[in-house]
Design a protein around this motif. Structure first.
Motif, PDB file in Angstrom:
ATOM      1  N   SER A 133      67.080  52.885   3.508  1.00  0.00           N
ATOM      2  CA  SER A 133      67.613  52.903   2.342  1.00  0.00           C
ATOM      3  C   SER A 133      68.871  52.748   3.183  1.00  0.00           C
ATOM      4  CB  SER A 133      67.551  52.866   1.082  1.00  0.00           C
ATOM      5  OG  SER A 133      67.434  54.292   1.044  1.00  0.00           O
ATOM      6  N   ILE A 134      69.393  53.507   3.046  1.00  0.00           N
ATOM      7  CA  ILE A 134      70.705  54.086   3.808  1.00  0.00           C
ATOM      8  C   ILE A 134      71.320  52.948   4.901  1.00  0.00           C
ATOM      9  CG2 ILE A 134      71.888  55.388   4.961  1.00  0.00           C
ATOM     10  CD1 ILE A 134      70.973  57.878   3.175  1.00  0.00           C
ATOM     11  N   GLU A 135      70.104  52.638   6.165  1.00  0.00           N
ATOM     12  CA  GLU A 135      69.973  51.979   7.018  1.00  0.00           C
ATOM     13  C   GLU A 135      70.797  51.042   6.873  1.00  0.00           C
ATOM     14  OE1 GLU A 135      70.488  53.350  10.185  1.00  0.00           O
ATOM     15  OE2 GLU A 135      71.155  54.768   9.048  1.00  0.00           O
ATOM     16  N   ILE A 136      69.797  50.508   5.723  1.00  0.00           N
ATOM     17  CA  ILE A 136      69.687  48.890   4.828  1.00  0.00           C
ATOM     18  C   ILE A 136      71.616  48.490   4.685  1.00  0.00           C
ATOM     19  CG2 ILE A 136      69.755  46.833   3.339  1.00  0.00           C
ATOM     20  CD1 ILE A 136      67.190  48.228   3.848  1.00  0.00           C
ATOM     21  N   VAL A 137      72.049  49.574   4.292  1.00  0.00           N
ATOM     22  CA  VAL A 137      73.681  49.722   2.950  1.00  0.00           C
ATOM     23  C   VAL A 137      74.170  49.660   4.474  1.00  0.00           C
ATOM     24  CG1 VAL A 137      74.855  50.568   1.728  1.00  0.00           C
ATOM     25  CG2 VAL A 137      72.480  50.569   1.603  1.00  0.00           C
ATOM     26  N   SER A 138      73.727  50.791   5.141  1.00  0.00           N
ATOM     27  CA  SER A 138      74.695  50.839   6.506  1.00  0.00           C
ATOM     28  C   SER A 138      75.104  49.907   7.721  1.00  0.00           C
ATOM     29  CB  SER A 138      74.922  52.461   7.379  1.00  0.00           C
ATOM     30  OG  SER A 138      74.264  53.397   6.405  1.00  0.00           O
ATOM     31  N   ILE A 139      73.842  49.503   8.063  1.00  0.00           N
ATOM     32  CA  ILE A 139      74.274  48.005   9.279  1.00  0.00           C
ATOM     33  C   ILE A 139      74.801  46.826   8.868  1.00  0.00           C
ATOM     34  CG2 ILE A 139      73.248  46.763  10.302  1.00  0.00           C
ATOM     35  CD1 ILE A 139      70.728  49.418  10.597  1.00  0.00           C
ATOM     36  N   GLY A 140      74.535  46.594   7.196  1.00  0.00           N
ATOM     37  CA  GLY A 140      75.076  45.194   7.070  1.00  0.00           C
ATOM     38  C   GLY A 140      76.559  45.755   6.305  1.00  0.00           C
ATOM     39  N   SER A 141      76.998  47.293   5.860  1.00  0.00           N
ATOM     40  CA  SER A 141      78.485  47.227   5.682  1.00  0.00           C
ATOM     41  C   SER A 141      78.700  47.615   7.072  1.00  0.00           C
ATOM     42  CB  SER A 141      78.786  48.723   5.434  1.00  0.00           C
ATOM     43  OG  SER A 141      77.859  48.604   4.058  1.00  0.00           O
ATOM     44  N   PHE A 142      78.505  47.725   8.444  1.00  0.00           N
ATOM     45  CA  PHE A 142      79.045  47.894   9.059  1.00  0.00           C
ATOM     46  C   PHE A 142      79.524  46.279   9.537  1.00  0.00           C
ATOM     47  CE2 PHE A 142      75.718  51.538  10.899  1.00  0.00           C
ATOM     48  CZ  PHE A 142      76.839  52.304  10.295  1.00  0.00           C
ATOM     49  N   VAL A 143      78.821  45.545   9.006  1.00  0.00           N
ATOM     50  CA  VAL A 143      79.595  43.867  10.006  1.00  0.00           C
ATOM     51  C   VAL A 143      80.440  43.585   8.657  1.00  0.00           C
ATOM     52  CG1 VAL A 143      78.175  41.541  10.064  1.00  0.00           C
ATOM     53  CG2 VAL A 143      76.905  43.341  10.429  1.00  0.00           C
ATOM     54  N   LEU A 144      80.354  44.085   7.486  1.00  0.00           N
ATOM     55  CA  LEU A 144      80.913  43.816   7.046  1.00  0.00           C
ATOM     56  C   LEU A 144      82.468  44.246   7.225  1.00  0.00           C
ATOM     57  CD1 LEU A 144      79.052  43.378   3.416  1.00  0.00           C
ATOM     58  CD2 LEU A 144      79.989  42.019   5.082  1.00  0.00           C
ATOM     59  N   ALA A 145      82.423  45.122   7.389  1.00  0.00           N
ATOM     60  CA  ALA A 145      83.985  45.893   8.275  1.00  0.00           C
ATOM     61  C   ALA A 145      84.922  45.548   9.118  1.00  0.00           C
ATOM     62  CB  ALA A 145      83.617  47.529   8.470  1.00  0.00           C
ATOM     63  N   GLY A 146      83.873  45.291  10.006  1.00  0.00           N
ATOM     64  CA  GLY A 146      84.408  44.201  11.164  1.00  0.00           C
ATOM     65  C   GLY A 146      83.984  42.821  10.947  1.00  0.00           C
ATOM     66  N   PHE A 147      84.121  42.144   9.943  1.00  0.00           N
ATOM     67  CA  PHE A 147      84.443  40.809   9.521  1.00  0.00           C
ATOM     68  C   PHE A 147      85.550  39.881  10.165  1.00  0.00           C
ATOM     69  CE2 PHE A 147      82.838  37.100   7.590  1.00  0.00           C
ATOM     70  CZ  PHE A 147      81.536  37.048   7.937  1.00  0.00           C
ATOM     71  N   LEU A 148      86.366  40.625  10.594  1.00  0.00           N
ATOM     72  CA  LEU A 148      87.964  39.384  10.944  1.00  0.00           C
ATOM     73  C   LEU A 148      87.478  40.043  12.114  1.00  0.00           C
ATOM     74  CD1 LEU A 148      90.166  41.013   8.462  1.00  0.00           C
ATOM     75  CD2 LEU A 148      88.874  39.177   8.194  1.00  0.00           C
ATOM     76  N   LYS A 149      87.078  38.778  13.081  1.00  0.00           N
ATOM     77  CA  LYS A 149      86.533  39.166  14.210  1.00  0.00           C
ATOM     78  C   LYS A 149      87.974  38.900  15.302  1.00  0.00           C
ATOM     79  CE  LYS A 149      82.348  36.125  13.977  1.00  0.00           C
ATOM     80  NZ  LYS A 149      81.879  35.443  14.501  1.00  0.00           N
ATOM     81  N   ASP A 150      88.979  38.031  14.765  1.00  0.00           N
ATOM     82  CA  ASP A 150      90.268  38.501  15.816  1.00  0.00           C
ATOM     83  C   ASP A 150      91.473  39.885  14.965  1.00  0.00           C
ATOM     84  OD1 ASP A 150      89.075  36.647  16.771  1.00  0.00           O
ATOM     85  OD2 ASP A 150      89.986  34.450  14.899  1.00  0.00           O
TER      86      ASP A 150
END
Lengths: 496, 523
Positions: A133-150
């Protein structure tokens, strides 16, 4: 409970999964111009249905899927917090300029996936589920944190988050495997049963395992010294995501950590009972006290030096984790209820403060404190609520933040063993006033009255004003909230 | 009426402040009228309260009790006795007069007057609360309007002054919060009721690091209250805040806020922990004397008239502390003189210091400076060391007369109110702390020095042509000074009515101390 019967109690999670699948499918079928809008409505609708299912869920204490998850009022309480947070964040996302140019529809998808992970975190009673469960939350959060690609800062934020996340979950996994090695089971109740019978020669291993596991939990709730990722990630991530990360996964981390520590490391893990005692061989209370003192002091001292509102709020959120950890030192039912109470209030006041940051960012495009100059005169409808959120974060009456802190301090004072920590917490509150008031000073004190006005964004303004209401009401009359918290203090305890 | 009068007194200003939120912004002149009406009505209620107050009992009067948060045993409990009655009246009077003082505020009047009313409500709430939690909430609620009033409407250094005030007082408050929670959890049954805690607090039997918990609680409360009084060495926020605050806020700060610290000590620390208070009485008296001398010596050194008045408050609060410390006197007469004098001195100082700040404000409004002598680092080099004014008495006769009255009252001239109360404080102090009191009386001399010197330099001597354009005080300004002047004369010539209100309640406090002393002697 066997797998098939469990499904009935798993309905909210199933609905979230269904929502994720639906979004993926619909995404492909829609024309690009309509995707963001339709998926936004779909997400909010799906969350509403999930909320309905959560509301109708029977209030019993059950274990699901052969002892992997607990369905109990405790986990349900936290699920409400997650739903509220994610609904607010998704709700304001279309109006957030910072996200313009990024595919918002994918962003909704990840937010809902993270929410699903948090649901599992609140119910986890098995070491494997804890990790997953921690990993599910973390992986989603990684993507979201880097969501501003440019945006370089956003990319940096994501990368730092991944590296720290991988490191700390690796360490935690090692700790969990030590526990498994000692107990021979992954079920926390069986782990507990084994730990109470540990001979003294195992105490060192036990303490090491605990410390390693705390590294993982500490990472999720940004507890010092595992907090180093927080400021950079919070600053680089889109502000909506910063707001989300500072509230929801932190609440999930507390939900998981409190239940896990309370059960696995408790000599009498009947969490409904008054006094909780750790198993022999671990000084959990003293450890947590040191972590709590470190966390709030570091968070506050660093927050003073910040010139960016967003980064300052990032450090302040570390300090707030520290305040909540004060109560985690004791872990009795008062501590549980104080932390849960505080998390609800923290949800309102911290999200509120972040919404104001987003509002100003939309309007002016920066979040340096100096550039908030004169906001008190230009946009009083935003600046006055911000003042209320900041005073509440400081813990001044008549706001809810004060009541929250009173309960956190109460736990320590009633217990009596860690009064020094209460004094540290009190002094930290004074320190925090300095930087919170710094913003108020820039908004109100530095400027002269002006006829210039900043208006617009009625929907977000309305939401900000709506968040002020609970912050003020719970500051004056908090019995209903306290009642809700206390009726949620029912745990699945597997017949102990 | 009798049970809801205090609630009305507290929440009337809140209602006034809320009403202002709904008034249109276009007519800024209306806000001061709302504020004036609200505080005027409050003053009428306070007068009614004063008239119907029963002087023959030490019990709480006009009480109201309602459950607020049952699970935490917090109640809305208000009531007044002879200690709070003078302060409630003082608050209502000074709030009303402060609104008159603020008549010319033009910067953001809605914010100013609504914050002022909230401040009024907070102060009133502190003086009527009988539940510690409620007391604490009011105590803290007051900080917010005060911060904004100093920080937004104050002088050049207002931001620094405001944050310093805020941080100092919050530091004291959080210690008080911890002490309050300790009182709650270590008594059985758990309660915040101040009346119950008078019985219960002394039964606390816990230790921390080998120190008695009661001593720790006493100290935490003492620091919290000492910062507000302010007691040396916690006083450094005061000169800054007083000088930078707008006139009306200085009036409230010196007139009412400083009294809250003393009130807290007398309402909470003293009756809760008489034994510990006896142990610390010498410290209180010593700090009182340091306050007297330190405040007066600093006042002498000031070139800014407002700073001088601010430091004179530090000195006068020291006299109150010396009088209070006399509760431990073995001589009942001395103890009575000391404690009654202390409470009366709080009231008198509130009146006199309000006059002083108003008068300084009147001069500053016209002259835009208030130097007795231009300081050595003044920007215009040709003026350094020169007199700020000089000979004002010739063309501002009415103003000069009022200043003379306020200065003489401030230095404790017989027939004016402060003389009576200061004398009582010194008599009380002398009955038990002889050496300290003798040292303290030097302060009277020092007080006379700076008041008379300032009067001489500003009003006597050859008239300074530069200030020939100043006009004498207006009718509005006379109207706000006259009620205070009347009280100064009245309580100077015939203080008995005021002492009647105070003495029965204070007699009750002295009984607590006699019992505690007897118990200590018996052990």
């Amino acid at each position: 409970m066997p797998n098939f019967d469990s499904l009935a109690y798993f309905l909210p999670e199933l609905l979230l999964t269904g929502l994720i699948v639906t979004i993926v499918l619909v995404d492909v079928m829609l024309p690009a111009s309509k995707r963001d809008r339709i998926i936004w409505m779909l997400s909010l609708g799906g969350l509403a249905v999930t909320a309905l299912a959560l509301l109708l869920q029977p209030a019993t204490e059950q274990s699901l899927f052969l002892g992997s998850l607990a369905a109990d009022p405790y986990s349900r309480f936290f699920k409400w917090i997650f739903l509220a947070a994610v609904a607010i964040i998704i709700g304001i996302s279309p109006a957030t300029r910072q996200l313009d140019g990024s595919p918002r529809h994918e962003y909704y998808l990840f937010l809902i996936a993270v929410t699903f992970g948090m649901f599992l975190m609140a119910s986890a009673i098995d070491l494997i589920i804890v990790y997953l469960s921690i990993e599910i939350v973390s992986i989603g959060s990684f993507v979201l944190a880097g969501f501003l690609k440019d945006d370089r800062a956003s990319n940096e934020s994501s990368l730092k988050y991944v590296i720290y996340g991988a490191l700390s979950s690796g360490i935690m996994l090692y700790g969990l495997s030590l526990l498994f090695g000692m107990a021979g089971s992954t079920n926390v109740f069986e782990v507990q049963a084994a730990l109470v019978q540990m001979p003294p020669k195992a105490y060192l291993t036990l303490t090491v395992a605990l410390l390693l596991i705390l590294a993982g939990f500490g990472y999720k709730i940004s507890m010092a010294p595992f907090h180093f990722w927080t400021p950079d990630v919070y600053q680089g991530a889109p502000t909506t995501i910063t707001a989300f990360l500072s509230v929801a996964p932190k609440a999930a981390g507390f939900a998981l950590a409190l239940r896990f520590l309370g059960v696995a490391f408790g000599a009498n893990p009947d969490l409904n009972m008054g006094n909780w005692v750790p198993v022999n061989g671990v000084a959990l209370g003293s450890l947590m006290a040191i972590f709590a003192a470190l966390t709030m002091t570091l968070g506050n001292v660093m927050a003073i030096q910040q010139s960016s509102v967003k980064r300052m709020l990032a450090y302040s959120s570390i300090a707030h984790a520290g305040y909540m950890l004060m109560a985690a030192v004791v872990l009795n039912s008062q501590a549980f209820s104080a932390i849960m109470f505080y998390l609800v209030i923290y949800l309102f006041m911290n999200l509120g403060a972040f919404l104001v940051v987003i509002w100003v960012h939309n309007k002016l495009g920066f979040d340096e404190i100096a550039q908030w100059h004169g906001l008190g005169y230009k946009a009083p409808l935003i600046a006055i609520p911000m003042g209320i959120f900041l005073f509440s974060l400081t813990g001044l009456p008549p706001t809810a933040g004060f009541i929250g802190k009173v309960y956190l301090f109460s736990v320590l004072i009633e217990n009596g063993d860690y009064l020094w920590l209460a004094v540290v917490g009190a002094i930290n509150s004074v320190v925090s006033l300095y930087y919170y008031v710094g913003i108020i000073k820039v908004m109100f004190l530095d400027a002269e009255p002006t006829d210039e006005t900043l208006e617009g964004q009625p929907a977000m303004t309305g939401l900000i004003l709506a968040l002020v209401v609970p912050v003020l009401i719970f500051g004056l009359y908090w019995s209903p909230l306290l009642g809700a918290v206390q009726s949620s203090l029912k745990f699945f305890t597997q017949g102990i | 009426m009798a049970s809801s009068i205090l609630t009305i007194l507290v929440f009337l200003p809140v209602a006034g402040a809320l009403a202002m939120l709904f008034l249109p912004k276009e007519r800024p002149g209306q806000f001061k009228w709302v504020a004036l009406g609200t505080t005027g009505l409050q003053l009428l209620f306070a007068l009614w309260l004063l008239a119907s107050f029963d002087r023959s009992t030490a019990d709480m009067q006009f009480t109201a009790l309602a459950s607020w948060i049952p699970t935490f045993n917090i109640n809305y409990h208000v009531g007044i006795d002879g200690l709070s009655m003078p302060l409630v009246f003082l608050t209502a009077l000074l709030s009303f007069l402060s609104i008159v003082t603020s008549w010319n505020i033009t910067k953001a009047p809605r914010g100013y007057f609504s914050l002022f009313l909230l401040l009024d409500a907070g102060m009133m709430g502190v003086f009527v609360s009988l539940d510690f939690f409620l007391f604490y909430v009011f105590w803290e609620v007051m900080l917010l309007p005060m911060y904004f009033l100093i920080g937004m409407w104050g002088g050049p250094q207002r931001q620094y002054a405001a944050i310093k005030f805020f941080l100092y007082t919050l530091f004291g408050s959080v210690l008080m919060l911890l002490a309050m929670l300790a009182l709650y959890f270590y008594t059985d049954p758990h309660t915040f009721s101040i009346i119950t805690l008078i019985e219960q607090a002394r039964t606390i039997d816990e230790q921390l690091w080998g120190i008695d918990m009661r001593i720790l609680i006493w100290l935490a409360l003492f620091i919290g209250f000492a910062i507000k009084v302010p007691i040396f060495p916690f006083h450094t926020w005061l000169p800054l805040a007083h000088v930078e605050a707008p006139t009306a806020v200085s009036v409230i700060l010196a007139g009412v806020l400083l009294k809250m610290g003393i009130y807290g000590l007398l309402r909470i620390s003293f009756p809760f922990f008489p034994v510990e208070t006896i142990g610390f009485a010498y410290l209180i008296a010593l700090l009182g004397v340091i306050n007297i001398i330190w405040g007066a010596a600093n006042a002498i050194a000031q070139t800014d008239l407002k700073r001088m008045v601010a430091y004179s408050s530090v000195s006068h609060m020291g006299i109150v502390l010396l009088g209070m410390a006399a509760v431990v006197s073995m001589n009942r007469g001395g103890a009575e003189a000391g404690i009654n004098g202390a409470v009366l001195q709080m009231f008198n100082h509130g009146i006199i210091t309000a006059m002083l700040f108003m008068l300084v404000g009147i001069l500053y409004d016209q002259a835009h400076h208030r130097y007795i002598v231009y300081p050595d680092d003044y920007e215009d080099e040709s003026l350094r060391g020169q007199l700020g004014f000089g000979g004002l008495a010739t063309h501002l006769p009415v103003y000069s007369a009022f200043v003379a009255l306020a200065f003489f009252a401030g230095l404790g001239l017989p027939a004016l109110s402060a003389f009576v109360s200061e004398l009582m404080c010194f008599i009380g102090g002398f009955s038990t702390f002889r050496t300290l009191t003798i040292i303290g009386t030097i302060g009277i001399l020092l007080n006379a020095t700076y008041f008379l010197r300032a009067y001489q330099k500003i009003f006597m001597g050859p008239a300074n042509e530069k200030w020939a354009g100043l006009v004498d005080i207006s009718r509005r300004e006379i109207a706000m000074l006259v009620p205070l002047a009347v009280l100064v004369f009245w309580l100077g010539l015939y203080p008995a009515p005021a002492l009647d209100i105070i003495s029965v309640t204070m007699g009750n406090l002295l009984d607590i101390f006699e019992a505690a002393a007897a118990q200590m002697a018996g052990q």
